[in-house]
Design a protein around this motif. Sequence first.
Motif, PDB file in Angstrom:
ATOM      1  N   THR A   1      -4.408  -6.222   3.668  1.00 27.28           N
ATOM      2  CA  THR A   1      -3.740  -6.376   2.388  1.00 27.28           C
ATOM      3  C   THR A   1      -3.343  -5.023   1.805  1.00 27.28           C
ATOM      4  OG1 THR A   1      -3.926  -7.298   0.160  1.00 27.28           O
ATOM      5  CG2 THR A   1      -5.916  -6.347   1.103  1.00 27.28           C
ATOM      6  N   ARG A   2      -2.383  -5.043   0.914  1.00 32.69           N
ATOM      7  CA  ARG A   2      -2.051  -3.856   0.111  1.00 32.69           C
ATOM      8  C   ARG A   2      -2.666  -3.957  -1.276  1.00 32.69           C
ATOM      9  NH1 ARG A   2       3.949  -1.719   1.327  1.00 32.69           N
ATOM     10  NH2 ARG A   2       3.798  -1.769   3.582  1.00 32.69           N
ATOM     11  N   ASP A   3      -3.224  -5.107  -1.608  1.00 39.35           N
ATOM     12  CA  ASP A   3      -3.801  -5.368  -2.928  1.00 39.35           C
ATOM     13  C   ASP A   3      -5.322  -5.469  -2.828  1.00 39.35           C
ATOM     14  OD1 ASP A   3      -4.152  -5.975  -5.562  1.00 39.35           O
ATOM     15  OD2 ASP A   3      -3.113  -7.890  -5.500  1.00 39.35           O
TER      16      ASP A   3
ATOM     17  N   LEU B   1      -9.463  -8.868   6.472  1.00 41.67           N
ATOM     18  CA  LEU B   1      -8.222  -9.238   5.810  1.00 41.67           C
ATOM     19  C   LEU B   1      -7.359  -7.993   5.622  1.00 41.67           C
ATOM     20  CD1 LEU B   1      -7.009 -11.788   4.316  1.00 41.67           C
ATOM     21  CD2 LEU B   1      -7.825 -10.695   2.248  1.00 41.67           C
TER      22      LEU B   1
ATOM     23  N   TYR C   1      -8.498  -8.568  -4.063  1.00 38.86           N
ATOM     24  CA  TYR C   1      -9.345  -9.270  -3.098  1.00 38.86           C
ATOM     25  C   TYR C   1     -10.797  -8.841  -3.227  1.00 38.86           C
ATOM     26  CZ  TYR C   1      -5.585 -11.561  -0.555  1.00 38.86           C
ATOM     27  OH  TYR C   1      -4.541 -12.369  -0.215  1.00 38.86           O
TER      28      TYR C   1
ATOM     29  N   THR D   1      -6.637  -1.819   4.656  1.00 37.41           N
ATOM     30  CA  THR D   1      -5.565  -1.401   3.749  1.00 37.41           C
ATOM     31  C   THR D   1      -4.805  -0.236   4.370  1.00 37.41           C
ATOM     32  OG1 THR D   1      -6.973   0.198   2.608  1.00 37.41           O
ATOM     33  CG2 THR D   1      -7.023  -2.063   1.787  1.00 37.41           C
TER      34      THR D   1
ATOM     35  N   LEU E   1     -11.874  -5.356   4.141  1.00 41.14           N
ATOM     36  CA  LEU E   1     -10.446  -5.232   3.905  1.00 41.14           C
ATOM     37  C   LEU E   1      -9.849  -4.111   4.742  1.00 41.14           C
ATOM     38  CD1 LEU E   1     -10.370  -5.606   0.026  1.00 41.14           C
ATOM     39  CD2 LEU E   1      -9.931  -7.356   1.754  1.00 41.14           C
TER      40      LEU E   1
ATOM     41  N   ILE F   1      -4.405 -15.978  -3.201  1.00 42.36           N
ATOM     42  CA  ILE F   1      -5.479 -15.021  -2.956  1.00 42.36           C
ATOM     43  C   ILE F   1      -6.799 -15.757  -2.753  1.00 42.36           C
ATOM     44  CG2 ILE F   1      -6.899 -13.263  -4.103  1.00 42.36           C
ATOM     45  CD1 ILE F   1      -4.270 -12.061  -5.107  1.00 42.36           C
TER      46      ILE F   1
END
Length: 49
Positions: A26-28, A24, A32, A43, A41, A10
Motif C-alpha cells: 500500500t501507499r497509505d 499488504l 492500514y 510501502t 505492510l 480498507i
Amino acid sequence: MTSFLVDSNILIIGAHAAVSGLSLMTRDASRYQSYFSSVQLITPTTQLS
C-alpha cells in the motif's frame, strides 16, 4: 459517499490480509496500520531483503 467506500475497502482488504496472514502492499500505510497493526505492510519506503 466516497469516504465510506474507501474506508469499507480498507476494512475488507485489511481484514482479509490479517485473517490470511498475508502482507499488504500500500501507499497509505498510516490508515492500514491504524486498523490492522498485525499486518505487515509493504510501502514505497520498505526495505526488502
